[in-house]
Design an enzyme around this catalytic site. Structure first.
Site, PDB file in Angstrom:
ATOM      1  N   LYS A 199       0.712  -1.130   0.090  1.00  0.00           N
ATOM      2  CA  LYS A 199       0.006   0.000   0.250  1.00  0.00           C
ATOM      3  C   LYS A 199       0.902   1.410   0.087  1.00  0.00           C
ATOM      4  CE  LYS A 199      -3.680  -2.554   2.491  1.00  0.00           C
ATOM      5  NZ  LYS A 199      -4.259  -2.778   3.515  1.00  0.00           N
ATOM      6  N   GLN A 207      -4.481  -1.369  10.003  1.00  0.00           N
ATOM      7  CA  GLN A 207      -4.107  -2.863   9.499  1.00  0.00           C
ATOM      8  C   GLN A 207      -4.783  -3.854  10.533  1.00  0.00           C
ATOM      9  OE1 GLN A 207      -2.953  -3.153   6.236  1.00  0.00           O
ATOM     10  NE2 GLN A 207      -3.485  -5.417   6.442  1.00  0.00           N
ATOM     11  N   ASP A 232     -11.381   2.542   4.387  1.00  0.00           N
ATOM     12  CA  ASP A 232     -11.665   1.227   4.442  1.00  0.00           C
ATOM     13  C   ASP A 232     -13.121   0.857   4.485  1.00  0.00           C
ATOM     14  OD1 ASP A 232      -9.713  -0.616   4.247  1.00  0.00           O
ATOM     15  OD2 ASP A 232      -9.030  -0.784   6.214  1.00  0.00           O
TER      16      ASP A 232
END
Ligand SMILES: NC(=O)C1=CN([C@@H]2O[C@H](COP(=O)(O)OP(=O)(O)OC[C@H]3O[C@@H](n4cnc5c(N)ncnc54)[C@H](OP(=O)(O)O)[C@@H]3O)[C@@H](O)[C@H]2O)C=CC1
Ligand SMILES: NC(=O)C1=CN([C@@H]2O[C@H](COP(=O)(O)OP(=O)(O)OC[C@H]3O[C@@H](n4cnc5c(N)ncnc54)[C@H](OP(=O)(O)O)[C@@H]3O)[C@@H](O)[C@H]2O)C=CC1
Lengths: 301, 301
Positions: A56, A100, A123
């Site tokens: 990422k 994460q 997200d």
């Protein structure tokens, strides 16, 4: 016997990242050098998490975004993590915040997910965004990256999704459930299967569109698939492979050769859904930045 | 040929209301006379809305709740409605707030739905509650009343829902979609059908549990149903009926006689889901009051 179409997720994702790079340049020109900003918070040092975070980071830097990585020790206290999230919630340079997952067991994943400002929740995991995805006539601020990428790949085949029968294997918050909602929003007739489904093979055989996200290596076989179906394989499973120097290989949830012989279109693993997830993260962050910048600064005339 | 079981929603609902009446008395004894409080806001004077509101009011008063009805004129400004909601959000005597839908076209239903404090959202319609219903490992503050009643009726048959094939016809925010989520949470394999579904009859025939909420009078026929299936008919449709003094009758979305001849269990209309919706509204309000009271006042020793 017609040829299966291999859906080139890697190529499609790279096209999207190129477009986004151009948009980021245009934003900077328009808003005095302002850049979309992404903050990733990683707790602990799981190897798989570190790999995803590096991918990422690389993508974010390549397209020219402002990128911050915060690595916290495995035993960080929940309150410290919450404080850090609050700091990024308040930081006008940051337009996307990604924690994460998975988190260590002593940290409440729900509390953390809800703490991210809905407007920076790139997200798409917080409840208000999930609720808006599930509700008719509502639009979430962000759609979760992997299912958003899945929908993109399905559309890339040119199929008219409305009225088609879609089956989603898996119902996780991250992939299966939001993929089902996206397909419903496109007017597919959607069935969600999971580990308690008894007759899964009969159900998958009715699918015009089959999305598999179960985390079981090469689980879906050729005779589970309707001839001509579009098959999206989200799985990423590491298996032993003596023929590789590393001794292991990454395979999907679908037995590729068997299913490719039946399907109309299929995503490979790797090179299918994986690269799309990252491209969608960049896209969500750029969209967030556009909204924030257009609200905050008057554009240069 | 086995006899169909007619699911007695009216009887089950009345048993629940009786239990709640007892709980309300116990709460009052425990918390110095405090009662669960429900506020209903009705905008305009649609005849059907007025009927539903009257039924809710009667049930609330019968079980001994504090009840407030606010009737606002059809042309009320959205800001006024929002102010009223805020007032009830802040009112410690009120534990449930219900804005009767539909609202007039000049009012944004989404904005109104989101304005109700999640802790008083006894209809379960706001995005955070919907999101929590859709997410694994999360629990919404409230589950929408009609689908909650539907699940209750399915359970009353004694069926083991896990692993069963469930088909939901309709995907509204109020009934179809939350019913689908509730069934998924019970580990059914769920298919959601809607007006764009092409082969609905083939799909319904695979259902062990069939929930119908489409608003189409007597639409589901006998040959759409798997022998022995549990059929929950949410529909309430007014049709012409010359044999009635009123000239009209209320029928479900299911052709009752035909389907009852095939199904293992079925809800009648009226007397099935309708009474359960109201009982669940009372239940949600009582649960809300319990939480609020136990947090606010120390119980009498
Ligand atoms: N390419 C990418 O970018 C990404 C890839 N992934 C990969 O996708 C896969 C799924 O990930 P994720 O959704 O997070 O996984 P989860 O483990 O969170 O969820 C797995 C889901 O699959 C269901 N399931 C498990 N076994 C079976 C089975 N035998 N038959 C039917 N359903 C089954 C589970 O059912 P139940 O609910 O009953 O437990 C559950 O709903 C993994 O391989 C993961 O690595 C994930 C995210 C991103
Ligand atoms: N008993 C009770 O307490 C309650 C009863 N009801 C009754 O339940 C019924 C449904 O209500 P509600 O959910 O609010 O209705 P909506 O009108 O909001 O939604 C109807 C749903 O049914 C789908 N649909 C319509 N026609 C068909 C068809 N021919 N085949 C398949 N699907 C179809 C629509 O599809 P699409 O999304 O594609 O438009 C939509 O998803 C009504 O009769 C209502 O009166 C409702 C609430 C409470």
């Amino acid at each position: 016997c017609t040829m299966v179409k291999v859906i080139d997720g890697k190529g499609i994702a790279s096209g999207i990242r190129e477009r986004l790079q151009g948009e980021i340049r245009a934003l900077a020109a328009h808003y005095k050098g302002a850049k979309p900003g992404l903050a990733i918070i990683q707790v602990g040092d799981r190897e798989d998490s570190s790999l995803y975070v590096r991918m990422k980071q690389r993508a974010a830097e390549e397209v020219g975004m402002h990128f911050v990585l915060e690595k916290l020790p495995k035993d960080v206290r929940q309150m410290q993590l919450l404080n850090l999230i609050q700091q990024y919630n308040d930081d006008p340079k940051i337009h996307g915040i990604l924690v994460q997952l998975p988190l260590p067991a002593h940290i409440n994943e729900r509390v953390i997910t809800e703490a991210v400002d809905a407007r920076k929740d790139v997200d798409g995991f917080n409840s208000a965004n999930v609720g808006k995805l599930a509700k008719r006539d509502e639009t979430p601020s962000f759609v979760p990256c992997t299912p958003k990428g899945v929908l993109h790949l399905i559309r890339s085949t040119g199929v008219d999704i409305a009225g088609k029968s879609a089956v989603v294997l898996g119902r996780s918050n991250i992939v299966g459930m939001p993929a089902a909602h996206l397909l419903m929003r496109e007017n597919a007739t959607v069935t969600v299967c999971h580990s308690k489904t008894t007759n899964v093979k009969e159900i998958t055989r009715t699918a015009d569109i089959l999305v598999v996200a179960i985390g079981q290596a090469e689980y879906v076989r050729g005779d589970w698939v309707k001839p001509g179906a579009i098959v999206i394989d989200v799985g990423m499973n590491t298996i032993k492979d003596e023929s590789k120097k590393s001794g292991s290989a990454v395979v999907g949830d679908v037995k590729y050769d068997e299913v490719a012989a039946v399907a109309g279109a299929i995503t490979p693993v790797p090179g299918g859904v994986g690269p799309m997830t990252i491209a969608m993260l960049i896209e969500n962050t750029v969209e967030s930045a556009k909204l924030a910048l257009s609200a905050r600064l008057p554009p240069i005339e």
